[in-house]
Scaffold this active site. Sequence first.
Site, mmCIF file in Angstrom:
data_model
loop_
_atom_site.group_PDB
_atom_site.id
_atom_site.type_symbol
_atom_site.label_atom_id
_atom_site.label_comp_id
_atom_site.label_asym_id
_atom_site.label_seq_id
_atom_site.Cartn_x
_atom_site.Cartn_y
_atom_site.Cartn_z
ATOM 1 N N ASP A 1 2.618 54.586 -48.739
ATOM 2 C CA ASP A 1 3.632 53.513 -48.688
ATOM 3 C C ASP A 1 4.876 53.986 -49.428
ATOM 4 O O ASP A 1 4.855 54.993 -50.114
ATOM 5 C CB ASP A 1 3.093 52.243 -49.365
ATOM 6 N N ASP B 1 6.231 52.089 -51.803
ATOM 7 C CA ASP B 1 6.264 51.143 -52.916
ATOM 8 C C ASP B 1 7.142 49.947 -52.529
ATOM 9 O O ASP B 1 6.939 49.391 -51.448
ATOM 10 C CB ASP B 1 6.713 51.847 -54.207
HETATM 11 N N1 ADE Z 1 -1.300 53.626 -54.832
HETATM 12 C C1 ADE Z 1 -0.893 53.650 -53.552
HETATM 13 N N2 ADE Z 1 0.353 53.120 -53.420
HETATM 14 C C2 ADE Z 1 0.736 52.754 -54.675
HETATM 15 C C3 ADE Z 1 1.903 52.151 -55.209
HETATM 16 N N3 ADE Z 1 2.944 51.831 -54.428
HETATM 17 N N4 ADE Z 1 1.961 51.913 -56.546
HETATM 18 C C4 ADE Z 1 0.911 52.254 -57.341
HETATM 19 N N5 ADE Z 1 -0.221 52.821 -56.891
HETATM 20 C C5 ADE Z 1 -0.311 53.061 -55.568
#
Ligand code: ADE
Length: 281
Positions: free
Chosen positions: A219, A221
Site C-alpha cells: 500500500d 500508507d
Molecule cells: N504494513 C503494511 N502496510 C503498512 C503501513 N501502511 N503502515 C504500517 N505497517 C504496514
Amino acid sequence: TLPDHFGKPVPIAVIGGTGLSKIDGYTPVAALTVTTPWGAPSSPIYILEHAGVPIAFLARHGLHHQLAPHEVPARANIAALRSLGVRTVIAFSAVGSLREEIKPMDFVVPDQIIDRTKGVRPFTFFEGGVVGHVGFADPFDPGLAGVVQKCAAAMRGDGVVLHQGGTVVCMEGPQFSTRAESHMYRAWGGSIINMSALPEAKLAREAELAYQMICMATDYDCWHTTEDVDVAMVMKYMDANSKNAKHLVGAVLDELCKEEHSDMVLAKHWEGSAQGAVKFM
Ligand code: ADE
C-alpha cells in the site's frame, strides 16, 4: 533438543510475516515446540529441508495470525532460533510505501531503520544484571542483502521489482499512521513503513546473528492520493504477490546453501559483536 535426524545445527531461519507461511520447494519434516527463558516463540518452529540442508521457519504472527505486532514474543523467537544453531535470519515483512517509485507488490531490501516503537515491547536481552551494548549503526547484513538482490535480479523476467537499500520506519501500531505522521516520515527520508522490524533486528544483533529483512509493499500508507491503507488492501496485495514472495525466498535459500556463502551464513562478521556484555549477577 532436536530430533536425531537434526543432530546437526540448523544454520538458516526464515521468519515469515503477514501472508508468508510457506516456502516453495521446501518440505516440512518436523515441527518443534521450543521453550526459552523468555517464553515460547510465536509458533512451533518448522524444519524444512531442501537438498539436505535444514532450514527453520517461524511464523512471526503465529500460525493463525493471532499475534498483533506489539504482542510478538521477539525475544523468545530469536532465542529459540539461536538455540537450534541458527546464525542467519531472513525476515519477511509486508510494508507500506512512503515513495512514489516503490509501488505495491515491489520488494525492498532496506539498509536502515528509524525506530518509532513506543518502548512497550521488550527490546533487549541485556538487563537484570547482564549489561551490554552492541553497535547498531547498520542494522542489516550487507552480504545477505547482496544475495537477495542477485536472486531478485534473476526473477526480473517474472515481473519481480526489487529496490536495493532504503529506510524502514518501524512504528508501534496496531493502528496505522495519521496523515501528518505519514508526511513526516517521508520528510525524514523514510522509504517504507512497518510494525515488525523492531525489536527483532536489535535482538538479532544482540544474539550475533546475520539478519536481513525482505519487505514487500502492499500500500501507499495514507500520504498518497490513492486509497488509504487498510487491512483488506494489505492482504489483497500480499495474496496477489505471494507466488513471487515464496519464489524469491526459495531462491535466496538455495543461494545461501552454497558452500561459498558459509562464512556469511555462519555470521562470522558478527561473531563477538556482543562480547562486551558483562554478567553482574
Ligand atoms: N504494513 C503494511 N502496510 C503498512 C503501513 N501502511 N503502515 C504500517 N505497517 C504496514
